[in-house]
Each structure stands twice: as structure tokens, then as C-alpha cells.
Design a protein around this motif. Structure first.
Motif, PDB file in Angstrom:
ATOM      1  N   ASN A  59       0.817  -1.222   0.000  1.00 47.72           N
ATOM      2  CA  ASN A  59       0.000   0.000   0.000  1.00 47.72           C
ATOM      3  C   ASN A  59       0.848   1.268   0.000  1.00 47.72           C
ATOM      4  O   ASN A  59       0.342   2.371   0.243  1.00 47.72           O
ATOM      5  CB  ASN A  59      -0.983   0.009   1.169  1.00 47.72           C
ATOM      6  CG  ASN A  59      -0.302   0.069   2.519  1.00 47.72           C
ATOM      7  OD1 ASN A  59       0.867  -0.292   2.655  1.00 47.72           O
ATOM      8  ND2 ASN A  59      -1.024   0.525   3.530  1.00 47.72           N
ATOM      9  N   VAL A  60       2.155   1.112  -0.274  1.00 50.67           N
ATOM     10  CA  VAL A  60       3.050   2.254  -0.459  1.00 50.67           C
ATOM     11  C   VAL A  60       3.916   1.994  -1.685  1.00 50.67           C
ATOM     12  O   VAL A  60       4.477   0.901  -1.832  1.00 50.67           O
ATOM     13  CB  VAL A  60       3.968   2.485   0.764  1.00 50.67           C
ATOM     14  CG1 VAL A  60       4.957   3.633   0.481  1.00 50.67           C
ATOM     15  CG2 VAL A  60       3.156   2.782   2.012  1.00 50.67           C
ATOM     16  N   VAL A  61       4.005   2.980  -2.561  1.00 46.37           N
ATOM     17  CA  VAL A  61       4.925   2.925  -3.693  1.00 46.37           C
ATOM     18  C   VAL A  61       5.935   4.047  -3.517  1.00 46.37           C
ATOM     19  O   VAL A  61       5.568   5.222  -3.446  1.00 46.37           O
ATOM     20  CB  VAL A  61       4.196   3.064  -5.047  1.00 46.37           C
ATOM     21  CG1 VAL A  61       5.201   3.218  -6.186  1.00 46.37           C
ATOM     22  CG2 VAL A  61       3.302   1.853  -5.300  1.00 46.37           C
ATOM     23  N   LEU A  62       7.193   3.666  -3.416  1.00 49.12           N
ATOM     24  CA  LEU A  62       8.288   4.620  -3.258  1.00 49.12           C
ATOM     25  C   LEU A  62       9.077   4.676  -4.557  1.00 49.12           C
ATOM     26  O   LEU A  62       9.566   3.647  -5.031  1.00 49.12           O
ATOM     27  CB  LEU A  62       9.201   4.196  -2.105  1.00 49.12           C
ATOM     28  CG  LEU A  62      10.530   4.943  -1.962  1.00 49.12           C
ATOM     29  CD1 LEU A  62      10.292   6.425  -1.681  1.00 49.12           C
ATOM     30  CD2 LEU A  62      11.384   4.315  -0.862  1.00 49.12           C
ATOM     31  N   THR A  63       9.180   5.858  -5.143  1.00 43.59           N
ATOM     32  CA  THR A  63       9.912   6.014  -6.393  1.00 43.59           C
ATOM     33  C   THR A  63      10.915   7.154  -6.291  1.00 43.59           C
ATOM     34  O   THR A  63      10.815   8.026  -5.431  1.00 43.59           O
ATOM     35  CB  THR A  63       8.969   6.293  -7.581  1.00 43.59           C
ATOM     36  OG1 THR A  63       8.234   7.504  -7.318  1.00 43.59           O
ATOM     37  CG2 THR A  63       8.018   5.139  -7.806  1.00 43.59           C
ATOM     38  N   HIS A  64      11.877   7.115  -7.198  1.00 40.00           N
ATOM     39  CA  HIS A  64      12.828   8.220  -7.299  1.00 40.00           C
ATOM     40  C   HIS A  64      12.148   9.414  -7.970  1.00 40.00           C
ATOM     41  O   HIS A  64      12.152  10.517  -7.446  1.00 40.00           O
ATOM     42  CB  HIS A  64      14.049   7.769  -8.100  1.00 40.00           C
ATOM     43  CG  HIS A  64      15.112   8.810  -8.240  1.00 40.00           C
ATOM     44  ND1 HIS A  64      15.602   9.539  -7.177  1.00 40.00           N
ATOM     45  CD2 HIS A  64      15.792   9.250  -9.335  1.00 40.00           C
ATOM     46  CE1 HIS A  64      16.538  10.375  -7.600  1.00 40.00           C
ATOM     47  NE2 HIS A  64      16.663  10.232  -8.907  1.00 40.00           N
ATOM     48  N   HIS A  65      11.532   9.195  -9.104  1.00 41.47           N
ATOM     49  CA  HIS A  65      10.880  10.280  -9.843  1.00 41.47           C
ATOM     50  C   HIS A  65       9.449  10.500  -9.337  1.00 41.47           C
ATOM     51  O   HIS A  65       8.680   9.547  -9.228  1.00 41.47           O
ATOM     52  CB  HIS A  65      10.839   9.969 -11.343  1.00 41.47           C
ATOM     53  CG  HIS A  65      12.187   9.846 -11.963  1.00 41.47           C
ATOM     54  ND1 HIS A  65      12.520   8.833 -12.843  1.00 41.47           N
ATOM     55  CD2 HIS A  65      13.299  10.599 -11.829  1.00 41.47           C
ATOM     56  CE1 HIS A  65      13.778   8.986 -13.223  1.00 41.47           C
ATOM     57  NE2 HIS A  65      14.272  10.046 -12.618  1.00 41.47           N
ATOM     58  N   PRO A  66       9.080  11.740  -9.028  1.00 39.40           N
ATOM     59  CA  PRO A  66       7.708  12.017  -8.577  1.00 39.40           C
ATOM     60  C   PRO A  66       6.712  11.976  -9.736  1.00 39.40           C
ATOM     61  O   PRO A  66       6.970  12.567 -10.788  1.00 39.40           O
ATOM     62  CB  PRO A  66       7.811  13.427  -7.993  1.00 39.40           C
ATOM     63  CG  PRO A  66       8.994  14.049  -8.658  1.00 39.40           C
ATOM     64  CD  PRO A  66       9.946  12.939  -8.987  1.00 39.40           C
ATOM     65  N   ILE A  67       5.616  11.254  -9.553  1.00 41.08           N
ATOM     66  CA  ILE A  67       4.584  11.185 -10.593  1.00 41.08           C
ATOM     67  C   ILE A  67       3.883  12.542 -10.732  1.00 41.08           C
ATOM     68  O   ILE A  67       3.479  12.939 -11.825  1.00 41.08           O
ATOM     69  CB  ILE A  67       3.558  10.059 -10.295  1.00 41.08           C
ATOM     70  CG1 ILE A  67       2.503   9.974 -11.389  1.00 41.08           C
ATOM     71  CG2 ILE A  67       2.902  10.255  -8.942  1.00 41.08           C
ATOM     72  CD1 ILE A  67       3.027   9.607 -12.754  1.00 41.08           C
ATOM     73  N   ILE A  68       3.728  13.268  -9.630  1.00 44.84           N
ATOM     74  CA  ILE A  68       3.151  14.615  -9.687  1.00 44.84           C
ATOM     75  C   ILE A  68       4.322  15.588  -9.662  1.00 44.84           C
ATOM     76  O   ILE A  68       4.920  15.856  -8.621  1.00 44.84           O
ATOM     77  CB  ILE A  68       2.214  14.882  -8.494  1.00 44.84           C
ATOM     78  CG1 ILE A  68       1.101  13.831  -8.446  1.00 44.84           C
ATOM     79  CG2 ILE A  68       1.609  16.274  -8.598  1.00 44.84           C
ATOM     80  CD1 ILE A  68       0.212  13.935  -7.220  1.00 44.84           C
ATOM     81  N   PHE A  69       4.656  16.092 -10.842  1.00 41.30           N
ATOM     82  CA  PHE A  69       5.822  16.970 -10.963  1.00 41.30           C
ATOM     83  C   PHE A  69       5.387  18.407 -11.179  1.00 41.30           C
ATOM     84  O   PHE A  69       5.863  19.321 -10.532  1.00 41.30           O
ATOM     85  CB  PHE A  69       6.706  16.496 -12.115  1.00 41.30           C
ATOM     86  CG  PHE A  69       8.106  17.028 -12.045  1.00 41.30           C
ATOM     87  CD1 PHE A  69       8.959  16.664 -11.023  1.00 41.30           C
ATOM     88  CD2 PHE A  69       8.562  17.895 -13.007  1.00 41.30           C
ATOM     89  CE1 PHE A  69      10.252  17.158 -10.949  1.00 41.30           C
ATOM     90  CE2 PHE A  69       9.860  18.399 -12.958  1.00 41.30           C
ATOM     91  CZ  PHE A  69      10.697  18.026 -11.926  1.00 41.30           C
ATOM     92  N   LYS A  70       4.476  18.599 -12.109  1.00 41.78           N
ATOM     93  CA  LYS A  70       3.873  19.910 -12.318  1.00 41.78           C
ATOM     94  C   LYS A  70       2.499  19.914 -11.655  1.00 41.78           C
ATOM     95  O   LYS A  70       1.921  18.868 -11.389  1.00 41.78           O
ATOM     96  CB  LYS A  70       3.757  20.208 -13.809  1.00 41.78           C
ATOM     97  CG  LYS A  70       5.097  20.236 -14.541  1.00 41.78           C
ATOM     98  CD  LYS A  70       4.915  20.467 -16.019  1.00 41.78           C
ATOM     99  CE  LYS A  70       6.262  20.467 -16.743  1.00 41.78           C
ATOM    100  NZ  LYS A  70       6.108  20.648 -18.205  1.00 41.78           N
ATOM    101  N   GLY A  71       1.966  21.079 -11.417  1.00 40.70           N
ATOM    102  CA  GLY A  71       0.683  21.174 -10.737  1.00 40.70           C
ATOM    103  C   GLY A  71      -0.445  20.507 -11.506  1.00 40.70           C
ATOM    104  O   GLY A  71      -0.557  20.668 -12.717  1.00 40.70           O
ATOM    105  N   LEU A  72      -1.258  19.727 -10.799  1.00 41.10           N
ATOM    106  CA  LEU A  72      -2.431  19.095 -11.404  1.00 41.10           C
ATOM    107  C   LEU A  72      -3.647  19.983 -11.152  1.00 41.10           C
ATOM    108  O   LEU A  72      -3.985  20.272 -10.002  1.00 41.10           O
ATOM    109  CB  LEU A  72      -2.672  17.711 -10.812  1.00 41.10           C
ATOM    110  CG  LEU A  72      -1.696  16.602 -11.210  1.00 41.10           C
ATOM    111  CD1 LEU A  72      -2.053  15.319 -10.453  1.00 41.10           C
ATOM    112  CD2 LEU A  72      -1.722  16.356 -12.699  1.00 41.10           C
TER     113      LEU A  72
END
Length: 364
Positions: A59-72
Motif C-alpha cells: 500500500n506504499v509505492v516509493l519512487t525516485h521520480h515524482p509522478i506529480i511533478f507539475k501542478g495538477l
């Protein structure tokens, strides 16, 4: 264990305060008070990674690159970012990113690359300035040792491989409490002269809050006299890129073949070698063309990174060899490193490395 405790640990190994201004690291989706059932680690957060987390009950996904980078501005599923976020929310999966803050710490992304290449005597290629502060606090001699110890435990006085670093000088403190004061020393309305110690310590930006809290909790005075001063010194342990040396020099093309094999590159784009034998190697995970001048200034023989544009290759000016191995390829071992760190620290939930290849680029 709750999500916020994992975020706190990540902040310990790579303080989020050191992420670049354009970045978006940290907890991006989810309730920080959620209990962790399992963690899936990947370089990128995409729909297939969320599917894998669901499959394994993480129930946790840890990544290097953020999926939300620019404002949604809306989340309607119109693109892969919105679909990934929607799927995570629907399945109660928290999303965490540890991006440029992990790039900028000494034992982060670029150290991992350097270790894979077998580099020695590594150091930050472009150290950052203004990441440290000087704290000077005035205290009675009777409490000086207690203050030094409390502040050191909170992170003050860390300089490279040394801790508990401080400087002290003695002098006189003068003060007159008013009628509303409850002084530790002296009486209301009377001028008090006290033998005091001035304690000076260096504090990294991320430790300021903890150190000030420890100082205030330990200091005996009702009103504490202290100075917190920002420093423009460079911090040799925080910054971009890394440079080091091969134990033995290698023929330039032999070295490129070694790099290609080590990082499983579909292709290596490179400029003409400027030396027949290379030894001093600069690296930057991800997009590192902004560090080319730093690599040249540091007299690197080769600069390894990703995402160089066509005209940027000319900027090497025959002073070093650029080796563009690809963005994904340069950072791929970051996920393995994160898994290893989490497994060493936590035993109360499962940690998995993704089996999904998130690299969007193929080679013929």
C-alpha cells in the motif's frame, strides 16, 4: 508502522530540504497516518507499477521520480499521470518520491553510480553554498556542557566525518529582570552580572528545528540569548554530481565498453576521446548537462550522465569526453539501493523491488 514514519526515515537519509526548487519530493498521495502493509520500490511511478503493488498487497509505492511533478488542475484520467494517481487513490496506495534530495546528498544517486564504476576518492562535483548556519548561544558556565551535549545529539556540530564540533569562549553576561520575570539567576529590578560561555556550532539546514528545540529544552534561562546566522560557505557533502578516480587508468574505448556493460545500455552516445587513457571520471544521474562546465573545471577525463541534446555535445570543446548513457540507465541502481536501506532499517513490513521495467525508451 505508519507512512509518516517511513517519510521521516527518508528525510533522515536524504533531507527533503535539499531538493531543488522545481522538484516535488515527499509524500504525494495518501494519509500519513496509514499503517504500512508493504512497500514497492521503483524508479518511476506508472500504472503498471501500481498494478504490481495491488498484486502483492503493498500500500506504499516509493519512487525516485515524482509522478506529480507539475501542478495538477484536475484528475480526470486524461493522461498517464492522472490515471496513475486515480488508481493509487482508489486502492488506498500512498505515493512517495525521493528525487533531487537523493541526488544532492553525498551517499545518494551519484555515489551509487560511482560505486558501480569502482571510483575512489569521490567528492561532490558541484557543492552547494548557503546550506549551513552558525548558532551562537550564551549560557551560564554551569550548563555549558549540558547544552553542548544536547545540541550535538540533535545534529549540531556535524562537520564532515566529525561530530560534536563546537567553539567556546568565556565572558560576562549582564541583565536586569523586570517585575514580571522569573529569572534562573538574579532578582527582579536588580542588575545581574554572570560568568557565561558563548557556544558556537555549525548546523546543517535540515537540523535547525531539532537543534533549536534541544537548546531551548536544556537552557536554564527564561529568555535565551542566541544568534542564528546563515553562512555562504559551500557544503562539500551537499550538491550535484560526483567526481572520482579509477584505481587504474583504462583505454578510453575499453572504458566506454565497461560502462555500457555495467549499466546495460542500449547505446552510449559519446564525443571523441580527448585522452587515450582515462582515469578521472565525473558522473551525474539523470539529466546532467548543466554540470558540463563543472566537470571540465575539475579536469575530468570523462563525464557520464544522460539526456544531452545534440548541440550540447559541442560544448565539450575537446576538453573531455561526454558519455551519455541514458537517463534511466544512469539511475537504475537507485531502486536497488533504496530497497537495501529499507530492509536494513525495517522488518515489520515487506519491501519489494519492482519487476516492471519503467524505461520508456527502446533501442534497435
Amino acid at each position: 508502522m505508519q507512512v509518516k514514519e517511513l517519510v521521516s526515515y527518508l528525510n533522515h537519509i536524504a533531507p527533503f530540504t535539499y531538493q531543488e526548487s522545481y522538484d516535488n519530493s515527499g509524500l504525494l498521495v495518501g494519509d500519513p497516518n496509514t499503517e504500512i502493509k508493504g512497500v514497492l520500490v521503483a524508479l518511476d511511478c506508472i500504472e503498471t507499477v501500481i498494478d504490481e503493488a495491488i498484486l502483492h498487497g503493498a500500500n506504499v509505492v516509493l519512487t525516485h521520480h515524482p509522478i506529480i511533478f507539475k501542478g495538477l488542475k484536475r484528475i480526470t484520467g486524461a493522461n498517464y499521470v492522472e490515471r496513475t494517481v486515480l488508481k493509487a487513490i482508489k486502492n488506498d496506495i500512498s505515493l512517495i518520491a525521493i528525487h533531487t534530495n537523493l541526488d544532492n546528498v553525498h551517499f545518494g544517486v551519484n555515489h551509487i553510480i560511482s560505486e558501480k564504476l569502482g571510483l575512489t576518492d569521490v567528492k561532490i562535483l558541484s557543492p552547494k553554498a548557503a546550506t549551513c548556519y552558525k548558532l551562537a548561544v550564551f549560557a551560564p558556565q554551569t550548563h555549558a556542557d549540558l547544552l553542548r551535549e544536547a545540541m550535538a545529539k540533535a545534529g549540531a556540530g556535524m562537520i564532515g566525518s566529525y561530530d560534536s564540533c563546537s567553539f567556546s569562549s568565556e565572558g560576562e553576561g549582564r541583565f536586569r529582570p523586570d517585575e514580571d520575570a522569573t529569572p534562573f539567576l538574579g532578582k527582579a529590578g536588580e542588575l545581574e552580572v554572570v560568568k557565561e560561555v558563548k557556544i558556537e556550532v555549525i548546523i546543517a539546514e535540515h537540523a535547525i528545528s531539532a537543534v533549536l528545540h534541544a537548546m531551548k529544552a536544556t537552557h536554564p534561562y527564561e529568555e535565551i540569548a542566541y544568534d542564528l546566522i546563515g553562512l555562504s560557505n559551500t557544503n562539500e557533502y551537499i550538491g550535484s554530481g560526483m567526481i572520482g578516480s579509477l584505481e587504474k587508468g583504462m583505454e578510453a574505448m575499453e572504458f566506454l565498453h565497461f560502462v555500457k556493460k555495467t549499466f546495460h545500455c542500449g547505446a552510449v552516445r559519446y564525443t571523441n576521446p580527448t585522452k587515450s587513457v582515462v582515469k578521472t571520471i565525473a558522473v551525474c544521474g539523470g539529466s546532467g548537462s548543466f554540470l558540463l562546465k563543472d566537470a571540465i573545471r575539475a579536469k575530468a577525463d570523462v563525464f557520464i550522465t544522460g539526456d544531452f541534446k545534440y548541440h550540447e555535445f559541442f560544448d565539450a570543446e575537446n576538453q573531455l569526453m561526454i558519455a551519455d548513457i541514458g537517463h534511466f540507465e544512469s539511475e537504475q541502481y537507485t531502486s536497488e539501493w533504496l530497497v537495501a536501506q529499507l530492509k536494513k532499517k525495517f522488518t515489520n513490513f515487506a519491501v519489494r523491488l519492482t519487476s516492471v521495467n519503467t524505461n520508456p525508451i527502446n533501442y534497435l
